[in-house]
Design a protein around this motif. Sequence first.
Motif, short mmCIF file in Angstrom:
data_model
loop_
_atom_site.label_atom_id
_atom_site.label_comp_id
_atom_site.label_asym_id
_atom_site.label_seq_id
_atom_site.Cartn_x
_atom_site.Cartn_y
_atom_site.Cartn_z
N SER A 117 5.87 -1.13 -4.72
CA SER A 117 4.51 -1.01 -4.16
C SER A 117 3.61 -0.32 -5.18
O SER A 117 2.49 -0.77 -5.45
CB SER A 117 4.50 -0.18 -2.87
OG SER A 117 5.28 -0.79 -1.89
N MET A 118 4.12 0.78 -5.75
CA MET A 118 3.30 1.54 -6.69
C MET A 118 3.05 0.75 -7.97
O MET A 118 1.94 0.71 -8.49
CB MET A 118 3.97 2.89 -6.99
CG MET A 118 4.00 3.82 -5.79
SD MET A 118 4.99 5.29 -6.02
CE MET A 118 4.19 6.01 -7.39
N TYR A 124 -0.73 2.11 -1.84
CA TYR A 124 0.72 2.29 -1.95
C TYR A 124 1.33 2.43 -0.55
O TYR A 124 2.33 1.81 -0.21
CB TYR A 124 1.09 3.58 -2.72
CG TYR A 124 0.58 3.73 -4.12
CD1 TYR A 124 0.21 5.00 -4.60
CD2 TYR A 124 0.46 2.66 -5.00
CE1 TYR A 124 -0.25 5.18 -5.89
CE2 TYR A 124 0.00 2.85 -6.30
CZ TYR A 124 -0.35 4.11 -6.73
OH TYR A 124 -0.81 4.31 -8.02
#
Lengths: 343, 142
Positions: free
Chosen positions: A252-253, A272
């Motif tokens: 996600s990051m 995020y």
Amino acid sequence: MNTLFYCSSPACYFDKIPTGSIIFFEFIIVLAVLLSLNFLSKIEKKVLYKFLIVALGIFIFEFFTAPMWHNYHLGGWAYVYRSVSWVLTIGWATLIIVPSILIDVHMVNRKIWERVLAYMLSITVLGLIGETLVVNLGIRSYAPETLSVINGHFIPFLNIPWKAIYYIPVFMALVLSFYKYWSLLLVDKILIPPIKKNKIWRNLLISMLAVFLFELMIEPMVINAKMPAWSYIYRDISFIITGGWILIIWLSMTLVDKFFIHFSLRDKTMLYVLFGTIVTLPIESWLIINKYRLYELSTVENFSGYHIPLTSLPVEIAFAIPFYLILIISFIKYWIYKFDLKK
Amino acid sequence: MEKTKNIRRGKRILIGFAFMIFISLVFGAFPFLLASIVCTGGISLIVYIPLALMLGTAIDKLIFNRNNKIEEQISANTDKNNVGSDNQILLTKDQIALVNYIREAQSRGMDTNSIFLALKDNGWMEDDIRKAFGYSQTHTKI
């Protein structure tokens, strides 16, 4: 059975009647908070905002881990949700913010690792003192699942578990990172240059550390079942499930950093959490339906009984996931920022 | 500028909430949505407001096509026969990130050299940085 409006479990019906010494203790906490804020405001700007950030971090953590321990006898005025108390929240917040700001002011020219060591030592000692007080006053007790992890090993005279020496620094590290990160973003409003190439493998290692520490701490709340025997690392922590969370958070990051580089750091942090939540919620639902994920009795007793429509997820889990992600991601992003900082 | 930004943010939150209410009505979850706000004394708004902002921003960008691209109509001022013609230069996300950083840094009093070094230290090529400095002068944000 609990519902959203009616709760019949021990999580809701417990003895809230305080003793005289507990009332005095609560008075001391409130007084200490006020005096500390007054003192800190002379050496640091915007202390109240920073205090609120710490308190929010503590509250998120306490809300999330409420099933692991109980806070009784504080008086009806002291509770926010189940046995989560705002009095203890502001007390813990003071224990964190006071040494943190003092160290920042007096050790400003020291290396980062020296300051981190100072944070952790001071906050751990204060945390142990705080835990000793609440246990011996009869406020704090532990859920049966937590007691089974503690295994009867208590520090003599203090009456707190030996494992507190691990739990308190880990808990404080997560909350401290949350406070530091959001203070930088919202209060100090630092300007961080965009990064052309993120060090993705280093970031993965930091993610692994953050998630694994947190999983170790909340292990009494959940049971990870039906995993292959070789995948269990410690008790019922399976590297398959833990590794899955690590990958989701890290991906996600990484993807947000790549495709939303032009967003502000605050907006990226929200993304995020959003993407992590969107991916995690259906997976958690699937794990629960297929009995890979079971919640301990103390955890279930805290549930309201309400489920997210179309899933079998208790509403508390649906809130807990983004809260969990905010704490973890704040820890990761803060340390990424620190490592990336050029002197 | 700040006021416009706040108004836009407020509108996006409202759009996001409207979307959430619509979805909750479709799936019969509206009582849950309402109860989760009321019964937590509004604490759940800590989650709902950022969620509404994110949803509203996504809807705003996808449907109303208002986005963070920096667009500028550069009039062909060197060509008198081109009255009315214009060029649009759309910047990439990387360039937008650089320009936004440069502008913010300059507004905080950072000198050009410090900004240049900060970006170079974070992996940006000198050529990209110089171009971004140029764009920060010629482009206006929308």
